[in-house]
Motif scaffolding. Structure first.
Motif, short mmCIF file in Angstrom:
data_model
loop_
_atom_site.label_atom_id
_atom_site.label_comp_id
_atom_site.label_asym_id
_atom_site.label_seq_id
_atom_site.Cartn_x
_atom_site.Cartn_y
_atom_site.Cartn_z
N PHE A 219 33.00 -14.82 -25.96
CA PHE A 219 31.84 -15.67 -25.71
C PHE A 219 32.29 -17.08 -25.37
CE2 PHE A 219 32.88 -16.45 -30.10
CZ PHE A 219 32.55 -17.78 -30.33
N THR A 220 31.39 -17.82 -24.74
CA THR A 220 31.57 -19.25 -24.50
C THR A 220 30.34 -19.96 -25.02
OG1 THR A 220 30.63 -19.11 -22.27
CG2 THR A 220 33.02 -18.93 -22.46
N GLU A 221 30.51 -21.23 -25.38
CA GLU A 221 29.41 -22.03 -25.91
C GLU A 221 29.14 -23.23 -25.03
OE1 GLU A 221 29.31 -22.37 -30.44
OE2 GLU A 221 31.45 -22.24 -29.95
N ASN A 222 27.86 -23.65 -25.05
CA ASN A 222 27.44 -24.88 -24.40
C ASN A 222 26.37 -25.48 -25.29
OD1 ASN A 222 26.79 -26.97 -22.77
ND2 ASN A 222 26.05 -25.74 -21.06
N GLY A 223 26.77 -26.37 -26.19
CA GLY A 223 25.84 -26.90 -27.19
C GLY A 223 25.45 -25.79 -28.14
N HIS A 224 24.14 -25.56 -28.28
CA HIS A 224 23.66 -24.50 -29.16
C HIS A 224 23.52 -23.17 -28.43
CE1 HIS A 224 22.93 -27.01 -32.64
NE2 HIS A 224 22.49 -27.93 -31.80
#
Length: 108
Positions: free
Chosen positions: A41-46
């Motif tokens: 997975f990757t995250e961008n903020g929440h």
């Protein structure tokens, strides 16, 4: 932030299932009594997105696949808030197979 050990409750049009996953450093690892879950997975903020592969490790008719297949990949996107995360997605192998999940953090 989407990180930690989670209880995962997921459903498809074929049924509901439960398992656990650990999300850390862009990797997802987990499973249930009949399936292993491996992904990234990757995250961008929440918000987060990624893919996970469900692989049967134990043949047991008491634990059918809610996907209808013993091995399937799912692409997902979702959002984390506090100790919860919600995501949804589809399988690139079977695009009409919708997937929804609610994750509850058990530990960091």
């Amino acid at each position: 932030m989407f990180k930690g050990l989670y209880k995962v409750e997921f459903e498809t049009p074929r049924g509901k299932a439960l398992g656990v996953v650990n999300a850390e450093n862009g990797r997802i690892r987990g499973g249930s009594s009949a399936f292993a879950y491996v992904g990234s997975f990757t995250e961008n903020g929440h918000s987060f997105s990624g893919s996970v592969r469900s692989i049967r490790h134990t043949t047991d008719p008491a634990h059918p696949s809610v996907f209808g297949f013993d091995e399937v990949s799912v692409n997902f996107q979702g959002a984390a808030k506090g100790d919860y995360a919600i995501c949804e997605g589809t399988s690139p192998d079977f695009p009409s197979l919708a997937f929804k999940a609610v994750l509850t953090r058990l530990s960091d």
